[in-house]
Write a protein that holds these residues in place. Sequence first.
Motif, PDB file in Angstrom:
ATOM      1  N   LEU A 120      47.911 -79.860 -45.902  1.00 32.46           N
ATOM      2  CA  LEU A 120      48.330 -81.075 -46.594  1.00 32.46           C
ATOM      3  C   LEU A 120      47.291 -82.189 -46.495  1.00 32.46           C
ATOM      4  CD1 LEU A 120      52.143 -81.218 -45.763  1.00 32.46           C
ATOM      5  CD2 LEU A 120      50.996 -80.382 -47.815  1.00 32.46           C
ATOM      6  N   GLY A 121      46.562 -82.238 -45.394  1.00 32.26           N
ATOM      7  CA  GLY A 121      45.500 -83.235 -45.277  1.00 32.26           C
ATOM      8  C   GLY A 121      44.420 -83.022 -46.327  1.00 32.26           C
ATOM      9  N   GLU A 124      45.750 -84.141 -49.696  1.00 34.16           N
ATOM     10  CA  GLU A 124      45.734 -85.601 -49.810  1.00 34.16           C
ATOM     11  C   GLU A 124      44.343 -86.105 -50.186  1.00 34.16           C
ATOM     12  OE1 GLU A 124      47.059 -89.515 -47.161  1.00 34.16           O
ATOM     13  OE2 GLU A 124      46.736 -87.574 -46.192  1.00 34.16           O
ATOM     14  N   LYS A 125      43.308 -85.543 -49.562  1.00 39.02           N
ATOM     15  CA  LYS A 125      41.932 -85.959 -49.862  1.00 39.02           C
ATOM     16  C   LYS A 125      41.536 -85.580 -51.288  1.00 39.02           C
ATOM     17  CE  LYS A 125      40.381 -85.627 -45.048  1.00 39.02           C
ATOM     18  NZ  LYS A 125      39.491 -84.910 -44.094  1.00 39.02           N
ATOM     19  N   GLU A 128      43.165 -87.914 -53.778  1.00 36.51           N
ATOM     20  CA  GLU A 128      42.489 -89.212 -53.751  1.00 36.51           C
ATOM     21  C   GLU A 128      41.152 -89.144 -54.484  1.00 36.51           C
ATOM     22  OE1 GLU A 128      40.895 -92.522 -50.494  1.00 36.51           O
ATOM     23  OE2 GLU A 128      41.961 -90.716 -49.833  1.00 36.51           O
ATOM     24  N   PRO A 156      52.140 -86.036 -45.877  1.00 39.53           N
ATOM     25  CA  PRO A 156      51.312 -87.213 -45.571  1.00 39.53           C
ATOM     26  C   PRO A 156      51.798 -88.460 -46.293  1.00 39.53           C
ATOM     27  CG  PRO A 156      49.937 -85.301 -46.031  1.00 39.53           C
ATOM     28  CD  PRO A 156      51.336 -84.902 -46.369  1.00 39.53           C
ATOM     29  N   GLN A 157      51.694 -89.574 -45.602  1.00 38.91           N
ATOM     30  CA  GLN A 157      52.167 -90.840 -46.150  1.00 38.91           C
ATOM     31  C   GLN A 157      51.420 -91.209 -47.428  1.00 38.91           C
ATOM     32  OE1 GLN A 157      54.673 -92.009 -44.460  1.00 38.91           O
ATOM     33  NE2 GLN A 157      55.131 -93.842 -45.635  1.00 38.91           N
ATOM     34  N   GLY A 158      50.139 -90.858 -47.483  1.00 39.00           N
ATOM     35  CA  GLY A 158      49.345 -91.201 -48.659  1.00 39.00           C
ATOM     36  C   GLY A 158      49.847 -90.534 -49.925  1.00 39.00           C
ATOM     37  N   ILE A 159      50.266 -89.276 -49.815  1.00 37.88           N
ATOM     38  CA  ILE A 159      50.782 -88.561 -50.986  1.00 37.88           C
ATOM     39  C   ILE A 159      52.078 -89.203 -51.466  1.00 37.88           C
ATOM     40  CG2 ILE A 159      51.720 -86.367 -51.796  1.00 37.88           C
ATOM     41  CD1 ILE A 159      49.790 -84.914 -50.019  1.00 37.88           C
ATOM     42  N   ASN A 162      51.547 -92.764 -53.137  1.00 38.83           N
ATOM     43  CA  ASN A 162      50.880 -92.775 -54.439  1.00 38.83           C
ATOM     44  C   ASN A 162      51.648 -92.025 -55.518  1.00 38.83           C
ATOM     45  OD1 ASN A 162      48.689 -94.204 -53.367  1.00 38.83           O
ATOM     46  ND2 ASN A 162      47.663 -92.325 -52.723  1.00 38.83           N
ATOM     47  N   SER A 163      52.762 -91.412 -55.165  1.00 35.28           N
ATOM     48  CA  SER A 163      53.492 -90.564 -56.108  1.00 35.28           C
ATOM     49  C   SER A 163      54.737 -91.257 -56.641  1.00 35.28           C
ATOM     50  CB  SER A 163      53.902 -89.249 -55.437  1.00 35.28           C
ATOM     51  OG  SER A 163      52.790 -88.538 -54.961  1.00 35.28           O
TER      52      SER A 163
END
Length: 252
Positions: A120-121, A124-125, A128, A156-159, A162-163
Motif C-alpha cells: 500500500l505504501g 500511495e507513492k 501521488e 494509508p491516510q494519504g490515499i 485524496n480520494s
Amino acid sequence: MFFHMYRNFVEEKLGSRYVESRRMDLAKSYEESSPATPVFFILSPGVDPLEDIETLAKPLICFWCKDHSTLGFTIASGRFHNFSLGQGQEMVAEEALEKAARHGHWVLQVSNIHLVAKWLGTLEKLLEQYSEESHPDFHVFISAELAPTPEEHIIPQGILQNSIKITSEPPTGMLANLHAALYSFDQDTLELCTREREFKSILFSLCYFHACVAGRLKFGPQGWNGRYPLGARDLAVCITVLCSYLETHTKV
C-alpha cells in the motif's frame, strides 16, 4: 429491536427518505474525480462496484473527436483494466497504472487492496506521482473491505484523504432489494429481447426472486445454510440466459 425503534423514530420525525436505501450516483462522483482524486469504494459484504463502473464507462463521449464518438472504456477495447490484488498481482497493477497514466483514456480498478498491506505504501507513492504526470482522462477506482476494528485499519491516510469515498451497503427489506435489482438494468437491457412482453414479465419475476434470496441473507444460517453473496452480476447472468432462451425457443 433497538435498530427498528431508531429507524421508526427517524422516519416519523424526518421522513422516509432518511431511512430508505438509495442507489449511489456514481456518475456524479466521477465528475468530481480526476487523476489526482481517485474514487475509493468502502465495500460491505455482497457489494461489487465493478458493474456500476463498467456501466458508467461505456457511454462516455470523446468531445475532442470530430464525430463525438464514445471513448469505450471497456475491457474488450483495452481501455479498462480490472484485477483483484493478491497472489503476486502487485507488479501487474504497477504496470497497468503506468500504462493508464501515460496513455489516458483508461479506467483502472484496483480491487481488494486490503489484502496487500505491504504494497500500500508503493500504491500511495504511485498515485501521488501520477496525479501530476498523467493524461487528464486517467482515473483510478479503488475498493477495499471495511476494517472490522480501528486497530485493523491499514489503508494509508494519504490515499483516503485524496480520494472520493463511497460506501454502499446492501439494501435491507424486500422493497429495497427489489428496487436495487430493478435499478441495475437500463433501458437498453429492457429492449434486449425481441419478445418484449415475455422478457419483461420474467425479468420482473427474476428480480423478485433475487430480492427474496438476498433478503434471507440477514437471517444468517436460519436463512441459508451457506452464505453466498448473491449480487447484481449473478442477476445479470440470469437475464442473459433468459434472453438467449426466449430468442431460441418459441414456446415458454
